[in-house]
Design a protein around this motif. Structure first.
Motif, PDB file in Angstrom:
ATOM      1  N   ASN A 179       0.867  -1.175   0.000  1.00  0.00           N
ATOM      2  CA  ASN A 179       0.000   0.000   0.000  1.00  0.00           C
ATOM      3  C   ASN A 179       0.904   1.226   0.000  1.00  0.00           C
ATOM      4  N   ARG A 180       1.581   1.409  -1.114  1.00  0.00           N
ATOM      5  CA  ARG A 180       2.560   2.483  -1.222  1.00  0.00           C
ATOM      6  C   ARG A 180       1.879   3.848  -1.281  1.00  0.00           C
ATOM      7  N   ALA A 181       2.515   4.827  -0.650  1.00  0.00           N
ATOM      8  CA  ALA A 181       2.017   6.206  -0.663  1.00  0.00           C
ATOM      9  C   ALA A 181       2.465   6.896  -1.949  1.00  0.00           C
ATOM     10  N   GLY A 182       1.996   8.120  -2.127  1.00  0.00           N
ATOM     11  CA  GLY A 182       2.412   8.918  -3.271  1.00  0.00           C
ATOM     12  C   GLY A 182       1.707   8.556  -4.566  1.00  0.00           C
ATOM     13  N   ARG A 183       0.500   8.039  -4.476  1.00  0.00           N
ATOM     14  CA  ARG A 183      -0.250   7.657  -5.675  1.00  0.00           C
ATOM     15  C   ARG A 183      -1.314   8.703  -5.981  1.00  0.00           C
ATOM     16  N   ASP A 184      -1.758   8.713  -7.211  1.00  0.00           N
ATOM     17  CA  ASP A 184      -2.772   9.662  -7.657  1.00  0.00           C
ATOM     18  C   ASP A 184      -4.170   9.097  -7.375  1.00  0.00           C
ATOM     19  N   THR A 185      -4.489   8.945  -6.089  1.00  0.00           N
ATOM     20  CA  THR A 185      -5.795   8.462  -5.664  1.00  0.00           C
ATOM     21  C   THR A 185      -6.349   9.448  -4.640  1.00  0.00           C
ATOM     22  N   VAL A 186      -7.602   9.247  -4.247  1.00  0.00           N
ATOM     23  CA  VAL A 186      -8.232  10.138  -3.273  1.00  0.00           C
ATOM     24  C   VAL A 186      -7.447  10.211  -1.980  1.00  0.00           C
ATOM     25  N   CYS A 187      -6.906   9.061  -1.516  1.00  0.00           N
ATOM     26  CA  CYS A 187      -6.196   9.026  -0.243  1.00  0.00           C
ATOM     27  C   CYS A 187      -4.687   9.156  -0.392  1.00  0.00           C
ATOM     28  N   GLY A 188      -4.171   9.122  -1.624  1.00  0.00           N
ATOM     29  CA  GLY A 188      -2.741   9.254  -1.846  1.00  0.00           C
ATOM     30  C   GLY A 188      -1.966   7.953  -1.731  1.00  0.00           C
ATOM     31  N   SER A 189      -2.675   6.823  -1.526  1.00  0.00           N
ATOM     32  CA  SER A 189      -2.031   5.518  -1.439  1.00  0.00           C
ATOM     33  C   SER A 189      -2.600   4.597  -2.508  1.00  0.00           C
ATOM     34  N   GLU A 190      -1.958   3.443  -2.694  1.00  0.00           N
ATOM     35  CA  GLU A 190      -2.445   2.486  -3.701  1.00  0.00           C
ATOM     36  C   GLU A 190      -3.871   2.050  -3.404  1.00  0.00           C
ATOM     37  N   GLN A 191      -4.145   1.793  -2.118  1.00  0.00           N
ATOM     38  CA  GLN A 191      -5.467   1.303  -1.728  1.00  0.00           C
ATOM     39  C   GLN A 191      -6.058   2.241  -0.686  1.00  0.00           C
ATOM     40  N   CYS A 192      -7.241   2.747  -0.962  1.00  0.00           N
ATOM     41  CA  CYS A 192      -7.879   3.706  -0.057  1.00  0.00           C
ATOM     42  C   CYS A 192      -8.914   3.011   0.821  1.00  0.00           C
TER      43      CYS A 192
END
Length: 192
Positions: A179-192
């Motif tokens: 569940n890496r951080a720094g992703r382009d998702t609502v929560c900023g992680s791979e899995q929200c």
């Protein structure tokens, strides 16, 4: 200019009512750097204050949102049963028979009729609201689990706006995953 409506010069009659209708979009999150109001101003682009004779501010209703959402856990050991703590702040009341719904990534296992447990040192959910907890696994058409929705429903009264904190028992996913951080998702992680 952005978020500005401009009208051509006009003559207005005293005592007459004027109005307009316009569609607006409500921000997903409250914007702290902007005025949360509507400002009506005549002569807004004039250089001299005397040439800006009228202005009126109408406060905007607050955006109903959750802020400062935090999930705390003690272990990420595969398949371990543990207590997860949830802290959040609501900007509005959750009314009797309303719902606060938490979306949980796939793999976490909750009891269908979950129990909300108090967190030491945190404000507790109001006992008078008799908040119920239910967990529902969301399935794809072919039966694969995609997430779990945990619903909190006040059955006897309102949950007031403000800080809420509770713990809930959950079994960690049975398969290790990242569940890496720094992703382009609502929560900023791979899995929200």
């Amino acid at each position: 200019p952005k978020n500005t409506l401009l009208w051509n010069s006009a003559t207005y009659v005293a005592g007459e009512k004027y109005g307009f209708t316009v569609k607006v979009s409500i921000p997903r999150f409250p914007v702290a750097t902007m005025l949360s109001a509507f400002l009506l101003q005549f002569g807004w682009d004039a250089l001299e204050l005397a040439d800006r004779p009228l202005a009126y501010v109408i406060p905007a209703p607050p955006v109903e949102t959750i802020i400062n959402f935090e999930v705390r856990y003690l272990s990420n050991v595969v398949g371990l049963m543990q207590r997860v703590s949830v802290v959040l702040e609501t900007s509005s009341v959750v009314p009797k028979f309303g719902m606060l719904r938490l979306q949980v990534p796939e793999g976490f296992v909750f009891k269908e009729q979950c129990s909300l447990l108090p967190m030491p040192g945190e404000p507790q959910l109001p006992a008078a609201a008799a908040v119920g907890c239910a967990a529902e696994v969301v399935l794809t058409p072919d039966g694969k689990a995609t997430e779990t929705l945990v619903s909190l429903t006040p059955k006897a009264g309102d949950i007031p706006s403000g800080r809420l904190a509770f713990s809930i028992e959950v079994r960690n996913p049975s398969v290790a995953r990242t569940n890496r951080a720094g992703r382009d998702t609502v929560c900023g992680s791979e899995q929200c």
